[in-house]
Design an enzyme around this catalytic site. Structure first.
Site, PDB file in Angstrom:
ATOM      1  N   PHE A  54       0.864  -1.177   0.000  1.00 25.15           N
ATOM      2  CA  PHE A  54       0.000   0.000   0.000  1.00 25.15           C
ATOM      3  C   PHE A  54       0.902   1.229   0.000  1.00 25.15           C
ATOM      4  O   PHE A  54       1.558   1.538   0.989  1.00 25.15           O
ATOM      5  CB  PHE A  54      -0.940   0.054   1.202  1.00 25.15           C
ATOM      6  CG  PHE A  54      -1.857   1.241   1.137  1.00 25.15           C
ATOM      7  CD1 PHE A  54      -3.005   1.202   0.372  1.00 25.15           C
ATOM      8  CD2 PHE A  54      -1.546   2.415   1.792  1.00 25.15           C
ATOM      9  CE1 PHE A  54      -3.840   2.309   0.272  1.00 25.15           C
ATOM     10  CE2 PHE A  54      -2.377   3.524   1.708  1.00 25.15           C
ATOM     11  CZ  PHE A  54      -3.526   3.477   0.943  1.00 25.15           C
ATOM     12  N   ASP A 105       9.591   2.796   1.541  1.00 24.81           N
ATOM     13  CA  ASP A 105       8.415   3.590   1.893  1.00 24.81           C
ATOM     14  C   ASP A 105       8.231   3.489   3.409  1.00 24.81           C
ATOM     15  O   ASP A 105       7.676   2.531   3.924  1.00 24.81           O
ATOM     16  CB  ASP A 105       7.187   3.054   1.153  1.00 24.81           C
ATOM     17  CG  ASP A 105       5.917   3.845   1.475  1.00 24.81           C
ATOM     18  OD1 ASP A 105       5.911   4.595   2.473  1.00 24.81           O
ATOM     19  OD2 ASP A 105       4.924   3.691   0.731  1.00 24.81           O
ATOM     20  N   LYS A 150       3.154  11.422   6.687  1.00 21.67           N
ATOM     21  CA  LYS A 150       2.344  11.254   7.890  1.00 21.67           C
ATOM     22  C   LYS A 150       2.920  11.976   9.099  1.00 21.67           C
ATOM     23  O   LYS A 150       2.696  13.165   9.270  1.00 21.67           O
ATOM     24  CB  LYS A 150       2.091   9.774   8.146  1.00 21.67           C
ATOM     25  CG  LYS A 150       1.199   9.137   7.068  1.00 21.67           C
ATOM     26  CD  LYS A 150       0.648   7.821   7.492  1.00 21.67           C
ATOM     27  CE  LYS A 150      -0.153   7.147   6.379  1.00 21.67           C
ATOM     28  NZ  LYS A 150      -1.351   7.895   5.953  1.00 21.67           N
TER      29      LYS A 150
END
Length: 404
Positions: A146, A231, A260
C-alpha cells in the site's frame, strides 16, 4: 449525562453521509477535540486513540512544541510557492537530510505525492545514470503493498478495492511476493531501476518481513545496480522503536519516502531523502508542488525532526511496544489467532468465527477505544507514542472484553 435524544453524533453522521462521497467507511464517532492520546466527541465522550491517524499523530494530538511552532509561523508567513525561497526551508531540508543520513531532501505534501516523486526520480536516475533505454524502466514492488491511491500507484496494487475499475493501468511495474528474495532477484533485469518496498506492510495488517529479508534486498540492489526505495510513510519516524523500520536490521536504503508523522498531525508534510547522485538527477521544471515545502510545513516539520533527534520517542515506542506486543500475545487462543508487529504498531487477527474486524472496531469504540480494521478480521493498533502504559493496558482490556 447526555441523553439519547440530545446526542449530536447521529445528526452529524447523517450530514457527513449526505454531503460527502463514500470513499471511506468511518466509524460513527464525530471528534470535536483532542489532546495527547485522547479524543473527545461532539457529545463529550472520550476515546483512547489507538490509530493515531495511521501514524500521522505519532507525537499525539496537539503536541505543545508542534502547536507552538505552527502558531508562531501562522503569524509570520504561510506560503510563498517554490518560486521563492523562505526562511524556514533550508533548516527543514538540512535537518531532515541529516536525520536520514542523506545529502538532499525534496519536500512534498502527501504520502502519495512522495511515492510518485520517488517513482519519477527512480526512472530519471535509470535513464540518466544507469543507462536504461528510453521508456523501458521497470520497478519491482511487493504483493500486499500500500503506497497510496493515485492512478499510477493503484496500477501496481494487489488489493481489488484499491485497483478495480481505475484502469487503464500504468505499465512499468513487476510484482513479487513480499519477503521472497528469490522471487525478487528473478524479477530484476537490466531495465530495473528500483525496488520499492514497505519495510513493514501497514495496510496489509502490519506484516513484518522475515529476518534477513531487508539486508538481502539491500545486497541484491547494490549488486544489480538498482535503487532500494523504502516507503517509511507509516513505519518511520519512531513508530517501530527506531527512527526508521529499516534501522532494526541496520539497512540504509538509497531513498527514504516519508510522510504522515512528518507533519506532526498538523499539516500534510512528506518528503523523499536521498544522496545527490540520486536526487541530483532532477533539473528545474521537471517536478514540483505549489505547497510542497511551504513555510508552515517546514516550521512544523523542523520541530518534528528535533523531537526525533532526542531519541525519546523511539525509546518510548520500543519499551511500550514490547509491553503491548506481550499483552496482545496473551490473547492468542482467546479470540485472537495471530499478532504481528514491532514497537507501538500491531496487527491483530481475530478469529473470523467470532466477528469481523469492523465489528470488533465498532465494539471497541463503544468501550472507548478507537482502532481500524483491514482485510476482513484484522485490526490495526498504532497509538500515539505519548501513550502511557496504563492506557495501553486499558486498550488491551477492552479488546479482551470484546473477544469474550
Amino acid at each position: 449525562m447526555t441523553t439519547v435524544e440530545s446526542r449530536r453524533t447521529p445528526g452529524a453522521v447523517r450530514d457527513a453521509e449526505r454531503w460527502t462521497a463514500h470513499n471511506y467507511h468511518p466509524l460513527p464517532v464525530v471528534v470535536a477535540e483532542a489532546d495527547g492520546a485522547w479524543v473527545t466527541d461532539v457529545d463529550g465522550r472520550r476515546y483512547l486513540d489507538c490509530l493515531a491517524g495511521y501514524s500521522a499523530l505519532n507525537f499525539g494530538h496537539r503536541h505543545p512544541t508542534l502547536i507552538a511552532a505552527a502558531h508562531a509561523q501562522l503569524d509570520r508567513l504561510t506560503l510563498t510557492s517554490r518560486a521563492f525561497i523562505h526562511d524556514q526551508f533550508a533548516d527543514f531540508c538540512r535537518e531532515l537530510a541529516e536525520l536520514c543520513g542523506k545529502d538532499l531532501v525534496l519536500p512534498m505534501n502527501t504520502g502519495a505525492e512522495a511515492v510518485e516523486t520517488a517513482i519519477k526520480v527512480a526512472r530519471k536516475w535509470g535513464y540518466r545514470v544507469k543507462g536504461v533505454p528510453a521508456e523501458q524502466a521497470t520497478i519491482v514492488v511487493a504483493e500486499g503493498n500500500f503506497h497510496g491511491r493515485t492512478t499510477t500507484i493503484v496500477s501496481f496494487s494487489t488489493d481489488p478495492e484499491a485497483r478495480d475499475d481505475f484502469g487503464p493501468y500504468t505499465p512499468g511495474f513487476r510484482t513479487v511476493p513480499y519477503g521472497d528474495l528469490a522471487a525478487l532477484e528473478a524479477a530484476i533485469d537490466d531495465t530495473t531501476v528500483a525496488v520499492l518496498l514497505e519495510p513493514i506492510q501497514g495496510e496489509q495488517g502490519v506484516v513484518v518481513p522475515p529476518a534477513g529479508y531487508l539486508p538481502g534486498v539491500r545486497e541484491l540492489c547494490t549488486r544489480r545496480n538498482v535503487l532500494f526505495v523504502a516507503d517509511e510513510i507509516q513505519s518511520g519516524l519512531g513508530r517501530t522503536g527506531e527512527t526508521f523500520a529499516c534501522d532494526h536490521e541496520g539497512v540504509r536504503p538509497d531513498m527514504y519516502v516519508l510522510g504522515k508523522a512528518l507533519g506532526g498531525g498538523i499539516v500534510p508534510v512528506s518528503a523523499v531523502a536521498a544522496d545527490s547522485d540520486v536526487l541530483g538527477v532532477l533539473r528545474p521544471g521537471e517536478h514540483g508542488s505549489t505547497f510542497g515545502g511551504n513555510p508552515l510545513a517546514c516550521a512544523v516539520g523542523t520541530q518534528v525532526v528535533r523531537l526525533l533527534r532526542t531519541g525519546e520517542f523511539q525509546r518510548r515506542s520500543a519499551a511500550l511496544g514490547a509491553h503491548l506486543q506481550a499483552a496482545l500475545r496473551d490473547l492468542v487462543g482467546q479470540g485472537l489467532v495471530a499478532v504481528r508487529g514491532r514497537g507501538l504498531w500491531a496487527g491483530v487477527d481475530i478469529d473470523p468465527a467470532l466477528m469481523t474486524g469492523r465489528q470488533a472496531c465498532e465494539r471497541l469504540a463503544e468501550r472507548g477505544v478507537l482502532a481500524k480494521d483491514t482485510h476482513g478480521s484484522t485490526i490495526r493498533l498504532a497509538p500515539p507514542l505519548v501513550i502511557e502504559k496504563h492506557e495501553l493496558d486499558f486498550a488491551v482490556a477492552q479488546l479482551a472484553a470484546v473477544l469474550r
